[in-house]
Write a protein that holds these residues in place. Structure first.
Motif, PDB file in Angstrom:
ATOM      1  N   GLY A   1      64.724  -8.029  44.815  1.00 45.19           N
ATOM      2  CA  GLY A   1      64.366  -7.206  45.965  1.00 45.19           C
ATOM      3  C   GLY A   1      64.603  -7.943  47.274  1.00 45.19           C
ATOM      4  N   ILE A   2      64.303  -9.236  47.301  1.00 43.24           N
ATOM      5  CA  ILE A   2      64.558 -10.038  48.506  1.00 43.24           C
ATOM      6  C   ILE A   2      66.060 -10.110  48.768  1.00 43.24           C
ATOM      7  CG2 ILE A   2      64.401 -12.352  49.522  1.00 43.24           C
ATOM      8  CD1 ILE A   2      61.718 -12.674  48.032  1.00 43.24           C
ATOM      9  N   LYS A   3      66.836 -10.273  47.719  1.00 41.30           N
ATOM     10  CA  LYS A   3      68.296 -10.332  47.877  1.00 41.30           C
ATOM     11  C   LYS A   3      68.852  -9.010  48.393  1.00 41.30           C
ATOM     12  CE  LYS A   3      69.280 -13.945  44.522  1.00 41.30           C
ATOM     13  NZ  LYS A   3      69.935 -14.285  43.252  1.00 41.30           N
ATOM     14  N   GLU A   4      68.270  -7.896  47.965  1.00 38.48           N
ATOM     15  CA  GLU A   4      68.726  -6.588  48.449  1.00 38.48           C
ATOM     16  C   GLU A   4      68.469  -6.439  49.947  1.00 38.48           C
ATOM     17  OE1 GLU A   4      67.248  -3.233  46.258  1.00 38.48           O
ATOM     18  OE2 GLU A   4      67.727  -4.181  44.350  1.00 38.48           O
ATOM     19  N   LEU A   5      67.338  -6.970  50.410  1.00 37.79           N
ATOM     20  CA  LEU A   5      67.010  -6.885  51.832  1.00 37.79           C
ATOM     21  C   LEU A   5      67.816  -7.873  52.668  1.00 37.79           C
ATOM     22  CD1 LEU A   5      63.126  -6.586  51.638  1.00 37.79           C
ATOM     23  CD2 LEU A   5      64.726  -4.819  52.389  1.00 37.79           C
ATOM     24  N   ASN A   6      68.312  -8.905  52.047  1.00 41.65           N
ATOM     25  CA  ASN A   6      69.056  -9.964  52.730  1.00 41.65           C
ATOM     26  C   ASN A   6      70.377 -10.161  51.996  1.00 41.65           C
ATOM     27  OD1 ASN A   6      66.710 -11.196  54.517  1.00 41.65           O
ATOM     28  ND2 ASN A   6      65.876 -10.828  52.488  1.00 41.65           N
ATOM     29  N   ASP A   7      71.314  -9.247  52.210  1.00 43.40           N
ATOM     30  CA  ASP A   7      72.540  -9.253  51.414  1.00 43.40           C
ATOM     31  C   ASP A   7      73.378 -10.518  51.583  1.00 43.40           C
ATOM     32  OD1 ASP A   7      73.337  -8.605  53.987  1.00 43.40           O
ATOM     33  OD2 ASP A   7      74.557  -6.898  53.394  1.00 43.40           O
ATOM     34  N   TRP A   8      73.136 -11.282  52.634  1.00 48.95           N
ATOM     35  CA  TRP A   8      73.862 -12.543  52.800  1.00 48.95           C
ATOM     36  C   TRP A   8      73.514 -13.532  51.692  1.00 48.95           C
ATOM     37  CZ3 TRP A   8      70.579 -16.632  53.356  1.00 48.95           C
ATOM     38  CH2 TRP A   8      69.303 -16.365  53.855  1.00 48.95           C
ATOM     39  N   LEU A   9      72.378 -13.308  50.997  1.00 48.07           N
ATOM     40  CA  LEU A   9      72.007 -14.178  49.879  1.00 48.07           C
ATOM     41  C   LEU A   9      72.966 -14.045  48.698  1.00 48.07           C
ATOM     42  CD1 LEU A   9      68.118 -13.858  49.832  1.00 48.07           C
ATOM     43  CD2 LEU A   9      69.450 -15.919  50.277  1.00 48.07           C
ATOM     44  N   LEU A  10      73.777 -13.006  48.698  1.00 49.21           N
ATOM     45  CA  LEU A  10      74.780 -12.849  47.653  1.00 49.21           C
ATOM     46  C   LEU A  10      75.945 -13.806  47.876  1.00 49.21           C
ATOM     47  CD1 LEU A  10      74.778  -8.955  47.462  1.00 49.21           C
ATOM     48  CD2 LEU A  10      73.570 -10.567  45.969  1.00 49.21           C
ATOM     49  N   GLN A  11      76.062 -14.329  49.107  1.00 48.81           N
ATOM     50  CA  GLN A  11      77.165 -15.218  49.468  1.00 48.81           C
ATOM     51  C   GLN A  11      76.792 -16.700  49.406  1.00 48.81           C
ATOM     52  OE1 GLN A  11      80.128 -13.758  50.009  1.00 48.81           O
ATOM     53  NE2 GLN A  11      79.081 -11.817  49.648  1.00 48.81           N
ATOM     54  N   ARG A  12      75.503 -16.990  49.663  1.00 43.40           N
ATOM     55  CA  ARG A  12      75.086 -18.402  49.687  1.00 43.40           C
ATOM     56  C   ARG A  12      73.586 -18.515  49.425  1.00 43.40           C
ATOM     57  NH1 ARG A  12      72.284 -19.822  54.212  1.00 43.40           N
ATOM     58  NH2 ARG A  12      72.485 -18.534  56.068  1.00 43.40           N
ATOM     59  N   ASP A  13      73.146 -19.744  49.192  1.00 38.71           N
ATOM     60  CA  ASP A  13      71.730 -20.013  48.971  1.00 38.71           C
ATOM     61  C   ASP A  13      71.012 -20.125  50.311  1.00 38.71           C
ATOM     62  OD1 ASP A  13      71.988 -20.092  46.205  1.00 38.71           O
ATOM     63  OD2 ASP A  13      72.429 -22.240  46.189  1.00 38.71           O
ATOM     64  N   ILE A  14      69.686 -20.149  50.262  1.00 43.15           N
ATOM     65  CA  ILE A  14      68.902 -20.281  51.479  1.00 43.15           C
ATOM     66  C   ILE A  14      68.978 -21.726  52.002  1.00 43.15           C
ATOM     67  CG2 ILE A  14      67.289 -18.442  50.880  1.00 43.15           C
ATOM     68  CD1 ILE A  14      65.253 -20.646  50.105  1.00 43.15           C
ATOM     69  N   LYS A  15      68.743 -21.864  53.302  1.00 42.59           N
ATOM     70  CA  LYS A  15      68.642 -23.196  53.902  1.00 42.59           C
ATOM     71  C   LYS A  15      67.597 -23.121  55.010  1.00 42.59           C
ATOM     72  CE  LYS A  15      72.490 -22.444  57.047  1.00 42.59           C
ATOM     73  NZ  LYS A  15      73.813 -22.835  57.468  1.00 42.59           N
ATOM     74  N   ALA A  16      67.059 -24.269  55.391  1.00 43.85           N
ATOM     75  CA  ALA A  16      66.025 -24.335  56.422  1.00 43.85           C
ATOM     76  C   ALA A  16      66.497 -23.612  57.680  1.00 43.85           C
ATOM     77  CB  ALA A  16      65.678 -25.781  56.728  1.00 43.85           C
ATOM     78  N   GLY A  17      65.600 -22.795  58.236  1.00 44.60           N
ATOM     79  CA  GLY A  17      65.918 -22.042  59.445  1.00 44.60           C
ATOM     80  C   GLY A  17      66.359 -20.609  59.187  1.00 44.60           C
ATOM     81  N   ASP A  18      66.788 -20.307  57.964  1.00 46.60           N
ATOM     82  CA  ASP A  18      67.163 -18.927  57.630  1.00 46.60           C
ATOM     83  C   ASP A  18      65.938 -18.029  57.740  1.00 46.60           C
ATOM     84  OD1 ASP A  18      69.805 -19.534  57.030  1.00 46.60           O
ATOM     85  OD2 ASP A  18      69.452 -19.671  54.870  1.00 46.60           O
ATOM     86  N   GLU A  19      66.166 -16.784  58.114  1.00 42.03           N
ATOM     87  CA  GLU A  19      65.092 -15.795  58.154  1.00 42.03           C
ATOM     88  C   GLU A  19      65.286 -14.805  57.014  1.00 42.03           C
ATOM     89  OE1 GLU A  19      64.912 -14.067  62.074  1.00 42.03           O
ATOM     90  OE2 GLU A  19      63.749 -15.774  62.812  1.00 42.03           O
TER      91      GLU A  19
END
Length: 94
Positions: free
Chosen positions: A67-85
């Motif tokens: 569900g988080i990935k659906e709301l933040n489709d950029w997560l399909l391209q890369r992993d999270i990093k500090a500072g991401d919202e």
């Protein structure tokens, strides 16, 4: 015959899904929040934190993370990093 059964089941399932959403809207409030990723955070760790706040029935970690990935489709391209919202939604009882 099989096709008619599949269509009937799809209609019934869609009806239950609609009723579930209506029930949730009457008894629960959708919380929409933004979380800023900190150094050392993991997507699963963040999902576990917000999943614990969710009052609308039990959830599975894979479902909540999805569900988080659906709301933040950029997560399909890369992993999270500090500072991401991250936009995160969950339900709380009214």
């Amino acid at each position: 015959m099989k096709r008619a059964l599949v269509i009937l089941m799809a209609v019934v399932f869609a009806g239950f899904t609609s009723m579930d959403c209506e029930a949730a809207a009457k008894n629960y409030e959708l919380v929409e929040t933004v979380y800023t990723v900190e150094q050392g955070d993991t997507l699963n760790g963040i999902a576990e934190t917000y999943m614990a706040k969710n009052d609308y029935g039990p959830r599975e970690i894979r479902e909540f993370t999805s569900g988080i990935k659906e709301l933040n489709d950029w997560l399909l391209q890369r992993d999270i990093k500090a500072g991401d919202e991250l936009h995160i939604n969950y339900w709380v009882k009214k």
